[in-house]
Design an enzyme around this catalytic site. Sequence first.
Site, PDB file in Angstrom:
ATOM      1  N   SER A 682       0.798  -1.220   0.000  1.00  0.00           N
ATOM      2  CA  SER A 682       0.000   0.000   0.000  1.00  0.00           C
ATOM      3  C   SER A 682       0.836   1.278   0.000  1.00  0.00           C
ATOM      4  O   SER A 682       0.293   2.369  -0.122  1.00  0.00           O
ATOM      5  CB  SER A 682      -0.947   0.015   1.208  1.00  0.00           C
ATOM      6  OG  SER A 682      -0.211   0.033   2.409  1.00  0.00           O
ATOM      7  N   LYS A 725      -6.308   3.621   8.714  1.00  0.00           N
ATOM      8  CA  LYS A 725      -5.355   4.583   8.149  1.00  0.00           C
ATOM      9  C   LYS A 725      -5.892   6.012   8.242  1.00  0.00           C
ATOM     10  O   LYS A 725      -5.149   6.948   8.566  1.00  0.00           O
ATOM     11  CB  LYS A 725      -5.055   4.213   6.699  1.00  0.00           C
ATOM     12  CG  LYS A 725      -4.316   2.895   6.546  1.00  0.00           C
ATOM     13  CD  LYS A 725      -4.112   2.536   5.086  1.00  0.00           C
ATOM     14  CE  LYS A 725      -3.368   1.217   4.934  1.00  0.00           C
ATOM     15  NZ  LYS A 725      -3.182   0.826   3.524  1.00  0.00           N
TER      16      LYS A 725
END
Length: 778
Positions: A682, A725
């Site tokens: 990611s 996140k």
Amino acid sequence: MSTTTTTRLPIAHLPSAVLPGATVTLTLSTDELRRAVHAATDNFGGRLLLTGGDEHDLGAIARVPNVGNLPTGEAAAIVRVEGRARISAVHSESGSASLADAELLIDGPTTASIDAAARELRATLQLIAEKRNSRRLPELLRTVQDPGALADAVALWAEFADDDRLVVLRAVDVSDRVNAIHAWARNHLNELQVAETIRNDVSEGMDKQQRDYLLRQQMNAIRKELGEGDEDVNDEYRTRLADLDAPESVKTAITKELDRFDRMSSQSPEHSWIRTWLDRIFEMPWGERTDDNVDLVDAQAVLDADHYGLDEVKDRIIEFLATRKLRRDRGLDARIDADGERTARGQGSVITLVGPPGVGKTSLGESIARAMGREFVRVALGGVRDESEIRGHRRTYVGSQPGRIVRALQEAKTMNPVILLDEVDKMAAGGWSGDPTAALLEVLDPAQNHTFRDHYLEVDLDLSEVVFIATANVVDTIPGPLLDRMDIVRLDGYTEAEKSFIARRYLLPRQIERSGLLPDEVVVDDLVINEIISGWTREAGVRSLERELGRLVRKVTSKVATGTETPVNIDVDGLTDWIGRRKVDDEVTARTNTPGVATGLAVTGAGGDVLFIETTAFPTGPDSEPGLTLTGQLGDVMKESAQIALNYVRSHAAELGLDPDSMRQRFHVHVPAGAIPKDGPSAGITMTTALVSLLSGRAVKPTVGMTGEINLQGQVLPIGGLKQKVLAAHRLGLTEIVLPKRNEKDLEDVPDNIKADMTFHIASTYADVAAVAFEPVA
């Protein structure tokens, strides 16, 4: 030591030394010995010299009183050794005996030191005589008065080995000879004392065993007369068996072991094994069950009282309870029908609470048990690497016991408790002692766990009525087959508003109560709590927050205990005086104010986190080639992402407005906090942005965080853990997030108040990322 005049005598060499005072029979088996003996008896008054071993300069003067034949017909001579002699010369003549010049060595007068040494030697020898029950040694001590002669006599009595006799022979000085024999005597006495101690211990042990055996037999007879023998123990077990509400297969197994127990002697090792097994199996709560609380409103109230927020998790638990209620109301949970056959098995998969530390996973399991009205047992699985911890040990081993599942049932005293399997992601899979994660497969499988078999009990256990709840920080380390049996419920962490409420309602009152303060003795307003959250903690849960509040309350407690007036008011301005300097600073601007640095978002075992990707480049020289260096303890997937990012930038340099010549440099990508392992794809667009920033000289906006995988065509691919996140970015003060287009639907999971504070940029290709990531060109 004094000597006589030199004398010439026949000489012969023996295999071993002889000592003065010895009388030996010598077989005349060699020509040298025969010639020496015959010469001695014919011409030298029966006297000759004898040397032994590897000694040729020192020997013994001996006299031959008799020569004859042994019963076997061999010629032999009786030899009495009279003293030591020092040989000065040897004269050999062919065909006749060799003659040697020797000086007879006579012990000189004793001294005070020799007499003292002799007395100590006699005392030690007297103890040896007592220990060995010797008759010869006391006679020597009584008849031999001269110290030197006594030393020789003891060496003969003890039958010294050849090397030891040679040492005594060479001890021409009386003091040396006495000391040598005394050293041997002390060692021999120690050996005798050790041997006596061992003998006594063995004898005492045997006597104790015999005594214990007799006492045990008498005790058994007494118990038999009183009606308290093993027969009564067996009768007690059979009475308990008759009252046991257990399956027939279990009763059959118990009956079989009771029959063996009847026939077995109490002295047999298996006797205690069987008795322990019977005690264990009767400790099982056979037939004991608690009724479920089917009042969903009451269950919801329990969950709300114990935990704030976590609405999705609570909804999932209420759905779980509603399913059980409906199945029970409609008769679908009948375990045994009229014919004794099972009609229903487990219901659905196991709830697994996955989230960072401190978000309340374990306490949520307790709340579920309270909401259901069931007993609660926590089984800690972190670090378990032995299959026997789950399935139990074979009872043939010393110290065998059931596995943790059986022990949890015994602790709960019911067959349908709520069992929390804590930290299932931290079990060690595989190894020489078996795989505990594989042992859990049967435990958690609703289609199999109605016949779970523990290795110790060796009977089928019905675990289908047990509610298993598992907890984990991450799912990556849970094996696939085990994960397939789990219903994952994620706890992604709390917002700052939720943390503030939790601190006010739960954490602070708990710390005040633990410290011994009264609620009105300390005043902590919301601004102080918010300041602690933002300046002293950075976490997904509230564990560090409670630690800091506890620290603050303890400081207040020490003030109150020393006479400070109450209430004690805590304000923001004086907070550092109470709990020290801030631990969290606004570092984003400082870290990203130079080209080549970008802010990425990641998920770790501790929840969402922010990663700063740093890049630099340097020209290639004779000792270096264009390429890529990676540091920061990166995993294989993250290393591949960095290589893909660099290759994308190289192949699309013109589109990105970069100088193609700048690509012939060597690049270095570093992710700080190098002690922490990092992995995953990611960070792909973040690494790409950091490289573009470095090569273009344009800084990345300090307010932008990004997450997304990139491929070689520049497409932005989806990632996981978006909510965690986003929460991490919000905690750090980021206001803009770049995320993949295919993750846009995941924004529904983000709380509305967080979304209101942030701007989300959807990216399908890297061009979308670049459009929002960089500071505008001046």
